[in-house]
Scaffold this motif. Structure first.
Motif, short mmCIF file in Angstrom:
data_model
loop_
_atom_site.label_atom_id
_atom_site.label_comp_id
_atom_site.label_asym_id
_atom_site.label_seq_id
_atom_site.Cartn_x
_atom_site.Cartn_y
_atom_site.Cartn_z
N UNK A 37 0.83 -1.21 0.00
CA UNK A 37 0.00 0.00 0.00
C UNK A 37 0.86 1.26 0.00
N UNK A 38 1.94 1.23 0.77
CA UNK A 38 2.83 2.39 0.82
C UNK A 38 3.49 2.61 -0.55
N UNK A 39 3.98 1.55 -1.17
CA UNK A 39 4.63 1.69 -2.48
C UNK A 39 3.64 2.10 -3.56
N UNK A 40 2.42 1.66 -3.45
CA UNK A 40 1.40 2.05 -4.42
C UNK A 40 1.16 3.56 -4.36
N UNK A 41 1.07 4.09 -3.15
CA UNK A 41 0.91 5.54 -3.01
C UNK A 41 2.12 6.29 -3.55
N UNK A 42 3.30 5.75 -3.31
CA UNK A 42 4.53 6.37 -3.82
C UNK A 42 4.53 6.41 -5.35
N UNK A 43 4.09 5.31 -5.96
CA UNK A 43 4.09 5.25 -7.42
C UNK A 43 3.02 6.13 -8.04
N UNK A 44 1.97 6.45 -7.31
CA UNK A 44 0.97 7.37 -7.84
C UNK A 44 1.57 8.77 -8.01
N UNK A 49 9.30 5.94 -11.51
CA UNK A 49 10.20 5.23 -10.60
C UNK A 49 10.09 3.73 -10.87
N UNK A 50 10.86 3.27 -11.84
CA UNK A 50 10.74 1.90 -12.30
C UNK A 50 11.35 0.89 -11.33
N UNK A 51 12.34 1.30 -10.55
CA UNK A 51 12.91 0.40 -9.55
C UNK A 51 11.88 0.07 -8.47
N UNK A 52 11.15 1.07 -8.04
CA UNK A 52 10.11 0.84 -7.05
C UNK A 52 8.99 -0.01 -7.64
N UNK A 53 8.69 0.22 -8.91
CA UNK A 53 7.65 -0.58 -9.57
C UNK A 53 8.04 -2.05 -9.61
N UNK A 54 9.31 -2.32 -9.90
CA UNK A 54 9.79 -3.70 -9.93
C UNK A 54 9.72 -4.32 -8.53
N UNK A 55 10.11 -3.55 -7.52
CA UNK A 55 10.03 -4.04 -6.14
C UNK A 55 8.60 -4.35 -5.75
N UNK A 56 7.68 -3.50 -6.18
CA UNK A 56 6.27 -3.71 -5.88
C UNK A 56 5.77 -5.01 -6.51
N UNK A 57 6.13 -5.25 -7.75
CA UNK A 57 5.68 -6.47 -8.43
C UNK A 57 6.25 -7.71 -7.74
N UNK A 58 7.51 -7.65 -7.33
CA UNK A 58 8.11 -8.79 -6.62
C UNK A 58 7.42 -9.02 -5.28
N UNK A 59 7.09 -7.94 -4.58
CA UNK A 59 6.44 -8.05 -3.29
C UNK A 59 5.03 -8.64 -3.43
N UNK A 60 4.32 -8.23 -4.45
CA UNK A 60 2.99 -8.79 -4.70
C UNK A 60 3.10 -10.29 -4.96
N UNK A 61 4.12 -10.71 -5.69
CA UNK A 61 4.35 -12.12 -5.96
C UNK A 61 4.64 -12.91 -4.69
N UNK A 62 5.44 -12.33 -3.80
CA UNK A 62 5.74 -13.00 -2.53
C UNK A 62 4.48 -13.15 -1.68
N UNK A 63 3.68 -12.07 -1.65
CA UNK A 63 2.44 -12.14 -0.89
C UNK A 63 1.50 -13.19 -1.49
#
Length: 89
Positions: A37-44, A49-63
């Motif tokens: 949720x925090x990273x989603x707000x940051x990306x809005x 910020x493509x590095x954060x976007x990649x981190x977000x996708x990896x985190x969603x996969x882990x969840x």
């Protein structure tokens, strides 16, 4: 910092057995959800910020992996955490 020690303890106390129990699947899923949720707000605000976007996708996969594990182990706990956190699916 958005994720202090106290915030983590609150998350684990609410979704785990206690504030120090960081190993339960529910606690980890709740922590990932908070971070997502925090990273989603940051990306809005920072669309390029493509590095954060990649981190977000990896985190969603882990969840998702943790949710699949929990679904396989105990469907009632899975349904409870999905409902409590408001995660789709």
């Amino acid at each position: 910092m958005y994720l202090t020690k106290e915030v983590k303890e609150q998350i684990f106390a609410k979704h785990g057995k206690d504030g120090k129990d960081t190993g339960t699947a529910e606690g980890q899923i709740a922590l990932f959800t908070h971070r997502i949720n925090h990273l989603t707000e940051h990306l809005k605000k920072n669309r390029k910020d493509f590095n954060t976007e990649r981190s977000l996708v990896k985190m969603v996969g882990k969840r998702r992996s943790l949710l699949d594990y929990l679904k396989k182990k105990d469907i009632n706990r899975y349904r409870a955490i999905i409902k409590e956190l408001g995660i789709r699916k």
